[in-house]
Scaffold this motif. Structure first.
Motif, PDB file in Angstrom:
ATOM      1  N   LEU A 170       0.491   4.138  14.021  1.00  0.00           N
ATOM      2  CA  LEU A 170      -0.168   3.149  14.863  1.00  0.00           C
ATOM      3  C   LEU A 170      -0.506   1.893  14.057  1.00  0.00           C
ATOM      4  N   VAL A 171      -0.927   2.070  12.813  1.00  0.00           N
ATOM      5  CA  VAL A 171      -1.235   0.925  11.955  1.00  0.00           C
ATOM      6  C   VAL A 171      -0.021  -0.001  11.830  1.00  0.00           C
ATOM      7  N   VAL A 172       1.158   0.581  11.619  1.00  0.00           N
ATOM      8  CA  VAL A 172       2.376  -0.223  11.486  1.00  0.00           C
ATOM      9  C   VAL A 172       2.668  -0.970  12.784  1.00  0.00           C
ATOM     10  N   LEU A 173       2.507  -0.296  13.921  1.00  0.00           N
ATOM     11  CA  LEU A 173       2.752  -0.960  15.205  1.00  0.00           C
ATOM     12  C   LEU A 173       1.787  -2.122  15.404  1.00  0.00           C
ATOM     13  N   ARG A 194     -13.148   6.883   5.692  1.00  0.00           N
ATOM     14  CA  ARG A 194     -13.669   7.104   4.354  1.00  0.00           C
ATOM     15  C   ARG A 194     -12.569   7.483   3.363  1.00  0.00           C
ATOM     16  N   GLY A 195     -11.368   7.745   3.853  1.00  0.00           N
ATOM     17  CA  GLY A 195     -10.295   8.279   3.031  1.00  0.00           C
ATOM     18  C   GLY A 195      -9.482   7.223   2.306  1.00  0.00           C
ATOM     19  N   GLY A 196      -8.375   7.683   1.702  1.00  0.00           N
ATOM     20  CA  GLY A 196      -7.541   6.821   0.881  1.00  0.00           C
ATOM     21  C   GLY A 196      -6.839   5.725   1.651  1.00  0.00           C
ATOM     22  N   TYR A 197      -6.713   5.874   2.976  1.00  0.00           N
ATOM     23  CA  TYR A 197      -6.030   4.861   3.782  1.00  0.00           C
ATOM     24  C   TYR A 197      -7.016   3.970   4.540  1.00  0.00           C
ATOM     25  N   ARG A 198      -8.278   4.037   4.160  1.00  0.00           N
ATOM     26  CA  ARG A 198      -9.313   3.361   4.957  1.00  0.00           C
ATOM     27  C   ARG A 198      -9.059   1.871   5.117  1.00  0.00           C
ATOM     28  N   LYS A 199      -8.521   1.215   4.077  1.00  0.00           N
ATOM     29  CA  LYS A 199      -8.320  -0.224   4.188  1.00  0.00           C
ATOM     30  C   LYS A 199      -7.216  -0.558   5.185  1.00  0.00           C
ATOM     31  N   LYS A 200      -6.223   0.326   5.290  1.00  0.00           N
ATOM     32  CA  LYS A 200      -5.202   0.138   6.324  1.00  0.00           C
ATOM     33  C   LYS A 200      -5.842   0.222   7.704  1.00  0.00           C
ATOM     34  N   TYR A 201      -6.712   1.220   7.886  1.00  0.00           N
ATOM     35  CA  TYR A 201      -7.322   1.416   9.196  1.00  0.00           C
ATOM     36  C   TYR A 201      -8.239   0.257   9.566  1.00  0.00           C
ATOM     37  N   TYR A 202      -9.018  -0.226   8.615  1.00  0.00           N
ATOM     38  CA  TYR A 202      -9.889  -1.353   8.915  1.00  0.00           C
ATOM     39  C   TYR A 202      -9.085  -2.613   9.220  1.00  0.00           C
ATOM     40  N   ARG A 203      -7.970  -2.799   8.539  1.00  0.00           N
ATOM     41  CA  ARG A 203      -7.106  -3.939   8.856  1.00  0.00           C
ATOM     42  C   ARG A 203      -6.584  -3.822  10.287  1.00  0.00           C
ATOM     43  N   ALA A 204      -6.166  -2.601  10.671  1.00  0.00           N
ATOM     44  CA  ALA A 204      -5.658  -2.395  12.025  1.00  0.00           C
ATOM     45  C   ALA A 204      -6.738  -2.660  13.060  1.00  0.00           C
ATOM     46  N   LEU A 205      -7.968  -2.209  12.797  1.00  0.00           N
ATOM     47  CA  LEU A 205      -9.061  -2.455  13.736  1.00  0.00           C
ATOM     48  C   LEU A 205      -9.316  -3.953  13.874  1.00  0.00           C
ATOM     49  N   GLU A 236       0.859  -1.174   0.000  1.00  0.00           N
ATOM     50  CA  GLU A 236       0.000   0.000   0.000  1.00  0.00           C
ATOM     51  C   GLU A 236       0.896   1.224   0.000  1.00  0.00           C
ATOM     52  N   LEU A 237       0.943   1.922  -1.114  1.00  0.00           N
ATOM     53  CA  LEU A 237       1.930   2.984  -1.288  1.00  0.00           C
ATOM     54  C   LEU A 237       1.435   4.301  -0.711  1.00  0.00           C
ATOM     55  N   ASP A 238       2.333   4.994  -0.027  1.00  0.00           N
ATOM     56  CA  ASP A 238       1.967   6.222   0.653  1.00  0.00           C
ATOM     57  C   ASP A 238       2.540   7.472   0.004  1.00  0.00           C
ATOM     58  N   ASP A 239       3.502   7.335  -0.877  1.00  0.00           N
ATOM     59  CA  ASP A 239       4.021   8.520  -1.549  1.00  0.00           C
ATOM     60  C   ASP A 239       4.659   8.129  -2.876  1.00  0.00           C
ATOM     61  N   PRO A 240       4.692   9.058  -3.825  1.00  0.00           N
ATOM     62  CA  PRO A 240       5.222   8.742  -5.154  1.00  0.00           C
ATOM     63  C   PRO A 240       6.680   8.311  -5.138  1.00  0.00           C
ATOM     64  N   GLY A 241       7.478   8.873  -4.226  1.00  0.00           N
ATOM     65  CA  GLY A 241       8.884   8.492  -4.159  1.00  0.00           C
ATOM     66  C   GLY A 241       9.062   7.014  -3.889  1.00  0.00           C
ATOM     67  N   ASP A 242       8.295   6.477  -2.947  1.00  0.00           N
ATOM     68  CA  ASP A 242       8.366   5.052  -2.648  1.00  0.00           C
ATOM     69  C   ASP A 242       7.881   4.216  -3.826  1.00  0.00           C
ATOM     70  N   ASN A 290      -4.640  -4.556  -0.358  1.00  0.00           N
ATOM     71  CA  ASN A 290      -6.087  -4.412  -0.334  1.00  0.00           C
ATOM     72  C   ASN A 290      -6.566  -3.600  -1.530  1.00  0.00           C
ATOM     73  N   THR A 291      -5.665  -3.286  -2.450  1.00  0.00           N
ATOM     74  CA  THR A 291      -5.989  -2.434  -3.582  1.00  0.00           C
ATOM     75  C   THR A 291      -5.365  -3.009  -4.839  1.00  0.00           C
ATOM     76  N   LEU A 292      -6.118  -3.083  -5.923  1.00  0.00           N
ATOM     77  CA  LEU A 292      -5.566  -3.570  -7.180  1.00  0.00           C
ATOM     78  C   LEU A 292      -4.384  -2.712  -7.601  1.00  0.00           C
ATOM     79  N   PRO A 293      -3.360  -3.311  -8.246  1.00  0.00           N
ATOM     80  CA  PRO A 293      -2.125  -2.579  -8.513  1.00  0.00           C
ATOM     81  C   PRO A 293      -2.320  -1.332  -9.359  1.00  0.00           C
TER      82      PRO A 293
END
Length: 356
Positions: A295-298, A329-340, A155-161, A184-187
């Motif tokens: 927190l998601v990473v932890l 509801r945002g672009g990182y929502r799937k990360k947050y739901y995974r963490a929950l 799950e990419l967070d910035d264009p540089g990565d 959680n997202t198609l490539p």
């Protein structure tokens, strides 16, 4: 709280007291499935008959493992220049459908067929940090010795990565290294809702073209969309269980979140060395996105290591509302739901340990 360490144990009284350092040798040695998936195998994956894509993905990955383990062309085939096919597969699906189980099973299958170290497994942040520690070309050289490189949580967070990982995978594929990834997202939709720069989208499309997409449908097997369905534990209970549990730590949630800002996310695993239980007081909602992402990473590293969590909430706070509605509801929502989902499972383990 101060750190308590000995040659026999790296357990600490408080995570905030720890500032881990990680050598490059350890970064390479840690590219293996985490303890939670040490026993994951294709034979232990239970495909849900209500979702045929799970069985189809399982069968395809077994084929991929066989392709990777097959002997290289020899004799006339080699003289004719026929090269070994190099698979590149990408598993997409929601959280809790078993993608990491399947990815680690593939890793184990290749290592068992070809010998330990034939396959590398790591999360996206672990690979980007490896490049930061070793440099790009040394990382390519180190990973090019593997027959398979697996990337979890793509799950990419910035264009540089994105550019960095795209280059890395291109170099590895050109050297005959098989690739496997989960997200959680198609490539071709990576970065959706986050960045719209043309260069970023071009990199995403080039990356997507390298993968065979395997859709993994299904419901979250942990059956949790909230941190826990139970009320927060009393602070006294958390303190008592921590005090009586070897390798347990106790931290204020706010203090821990502040500490995470001073530690690179790639070191969160080392932060948990020797830790067998985490107790948190003052547990409550997180309202800043950069804090929530750390927190998601932890939570992922806690889940990897099967570390139970005891949660004592702030009086009057709804601990189930850990992330704001805007975040969910945002672009990182799937990360947050995974963490929950994952934190819910760890919190239930903690309550069982506390016998409440």
């Amino acid at each position: 709280m101060t750190a308590v360490q000995s040659p026999d144990s790296t357990a600490t009284a408080s995570l905030v007291a720890v500032r881990p350092t990680v050598s490059t040798d350890r970064l390479l040695a840690d590219l293996v499935p985490p303890p939670h998936f040490a026993d994951a195998r294709f034979t232990t994956y239970r495909a849900n008959p209500d979702h045929p894509s799970q069985a189809a993905t399982l069968a395809r990955l077994q084929e991929v493992a066989a392709e990777i383990a097959a002997p290289a062309p020899s004799g006339l085939r080699a003289l004719l220049g026929r090269r070994r096919s190099v698979p590149a597969v990408y598993m997409d699906g929601g959280f809790g459908v078993g993608k990491t189980h399947l990815l680690t099973s593939l890793t184990h299958a290749v290592n068992e067929a070809l010998g330990p170290g034939s396959a590398a497994y790591g999360t996206f942040v672990e690979y980007t940090n490896l490049v930061g520690a070793l440099g790009f070309l040394p990382t390519v050289e180190a990973l090019a010795t593997r027959r398979l490189v697996c990337i979890d949580e793509f799950e990419l967070d910035d264009p540089g990565d994105t550019v960095l990982m795209s280059r890395l995978l291109r170099e590895l594929a050109d050297r005959g290294v098989a690739l496997a990834a989960t997200s959680n997202t198609l490539p071709d939709a990576l970065g959706e809702g986050r960045f719209a720069a043309e260069d970023f989208l071009r990199e995403i499309q080039a990356l997507a073209a390298r993968f065979e997409v395997l859709r993994v449908d299904g419901d979250d097997y942990r059956h949790r969309a909230v941190v826990t369905d139970s009320e927060p534990l009393p602070v006294a209970t958390v303190r008592s269980v921590v005090a009586s549990t070897p390798g347990a730590v106790l931290d204020d949630f706010g203090d821990l979140l502040a500490h995470l800002a001073t530690v690179h996310p790639s070191r969160y695993g080392a932060l948990l060395d020797g830790v067998r239980l985490v107790g948190l007081t003052g547990f409550g909602p997180v309202t800043r996105q950069e804090v929530a992402l750390r927190l998601v990473v932890l939570v992922d590293r806690l889940y990897d290591r099967d570390v139970p969590v005891l949660l004592a909430g702030v009086d009057g706070a709804d601990q189930r509302a850990l992330f704001t509605p805007e975040m969910l509801r945002g672009g990182y929502r799937k990360k947050y739901y995974r963490a929950l989902s994952r934190l819910g499972a760890l919190a239930q383990d903690g309550r069982a340990l506390a016998d409440v």
